[in-house]
Write a protein that holds these residues in place. Structure first.
Motif, PDB file in Angstrom:
ATOM      1  N   SER A 122       8.661  95.103 -63.803  1.00 43.49           N
ATOM      2  CA  SER A 122       7.627  95.966 -64.374  1.00 43.49           C
ATOM      3  C   SER A 122       6.210  95.504 -64.076  1.00 43.49           C
ATOM      4  N   LYS A 125       1.290  94.584 -66.886  1.00 42.21           N
ATOM      5  CA  LYS A 125       0.418  95.743 -67.058  1.00 42.21           C
ATOM      6  C   LYS A 125      -0.973  95.369 -67.551  1.00 42.21           C
ATOM      7  N   ARG A 126      -1.037  94.415 -68.473  1.00 40.30           N
ATOM      8  CA  ARG A 126      -2.346  94.063 -69.023  1.00 40.30           C
ATOM      9  C   ARG A 126      -3.272  93.477 -67.952  1.00 40.30           C
ATOM     10  N   GLN A 128      -2.803  94.457 -64.627  1.00 41.10           N
ATOM     11  CA  GLN A 128      -2.682  95.404 -63.516  1.00 41.10           C
ATOM     12  C   GLN A 128      -1.992  94.763 -62.305  1.00 41.10           C
ATOM     13  N   ALA A 130       1.262  94.614 -60.061  1.00 34.39           N
ATOM     14  CA  ALA A 130       2.373  95.499 -59.731  1.00 34.39           C
ATOM     15  C   ALA A 130       3.705  94.771 -59.812  1.00 34.39           C
TER      16      ALA A 130
END
Length: 203
Positions: A122, A125-126, A128, A130
């Motif tokens: 995943s 995300k925090r 950014q 990939a």
């Protein structure tokens, strides 16, 4: 979108470049690989975590790394001494030999596997960052035409060292888009250890 465009352009570039390369001969490569055995084992599965497993590695990535070491785009003094005199065809032959071998897979650290899986599948995300699957596939087999390396079964020590080298800027041969440097830039030591451990047991 920018990452997707970079991946697509990279894939197209390597597919086009690959058309001009001579196909490697695995048997010739086996004979040429005798100088590699001490560090990488007879079949490309090393016995020491500081030396990478290269069994099953895709040929385009393998040849690119060898050429980058020859031209000093990638700093690897020991490897320079080992393969400096190999020409393009010989590198293709050695790559064909190792790509035909089967990589061994280890086991992830149970305490790190959950975090490692989240990062690999995943991203972060925090930050950014990939997901690793975008280039290296869900099973860690990489992307041969795009010269993205296979990672499955790679020693955690080696993966950690490379991610830290990208993070610090010590290693810079990941292309003009700096894909690996950007991916590793904000990873903590624990996050690096977790994803490296997960990759070791990935298959």
């Amino acid at each position: 979108m920018r990452l997707f465009q970079s991946l697509l352009l990279g894939a197209l570039f390597f597919v086009a470049a690959g058309e001009s390369l001579a196909e490697g001969d695995a048997e010739r490569g086996k004979a040429l690989s005798t100088t590699c055995v001490a560090c990488h084992g007879p079949d490309g599965n090393s016995i020491v975590g500081t030396f990478p497993n290269i069994a099953g590695q895709n040929t385009k990535y393998f040849v690119k790394q060898m050429q980058d070491m020859q031209t000093k785009k990638r700093d690897a003094p020991l490897m320079m001494a080992m393969q400096y005199n190999f020409d393009q065809q010989q590198l293709e032959d050695i790559a064909a030999w190792y790509s035909s071998q089967t990589a061994k897979v280890g086991a992830a650290d149970p305490e790190l596997v959950e975090l490692g899986e989240v990062i690999y599948r995943s991203g972060v995300k925090r930050k950014q960052i990939a997901a690793c699957t975008a280039c290296h596939s869900p099973t860690g087999q990489g992307n041969g035409p795009a010269a993205f390396p296979a990672l499955s079964g790679q020693w955690p020590e080696y993966t950690e060292a490379q991610l830290k080298a990208f993070r610090s800027g010590e290693r810079t041969n990941d292309g003009d888009d700096q894909m690996m440097r950007l991916s590793a830039m904000d990873l903590s030591d624990r996050e690096i250890a977790a994803v490296a451990s997960y990759i070791y047991g990935l298959h």
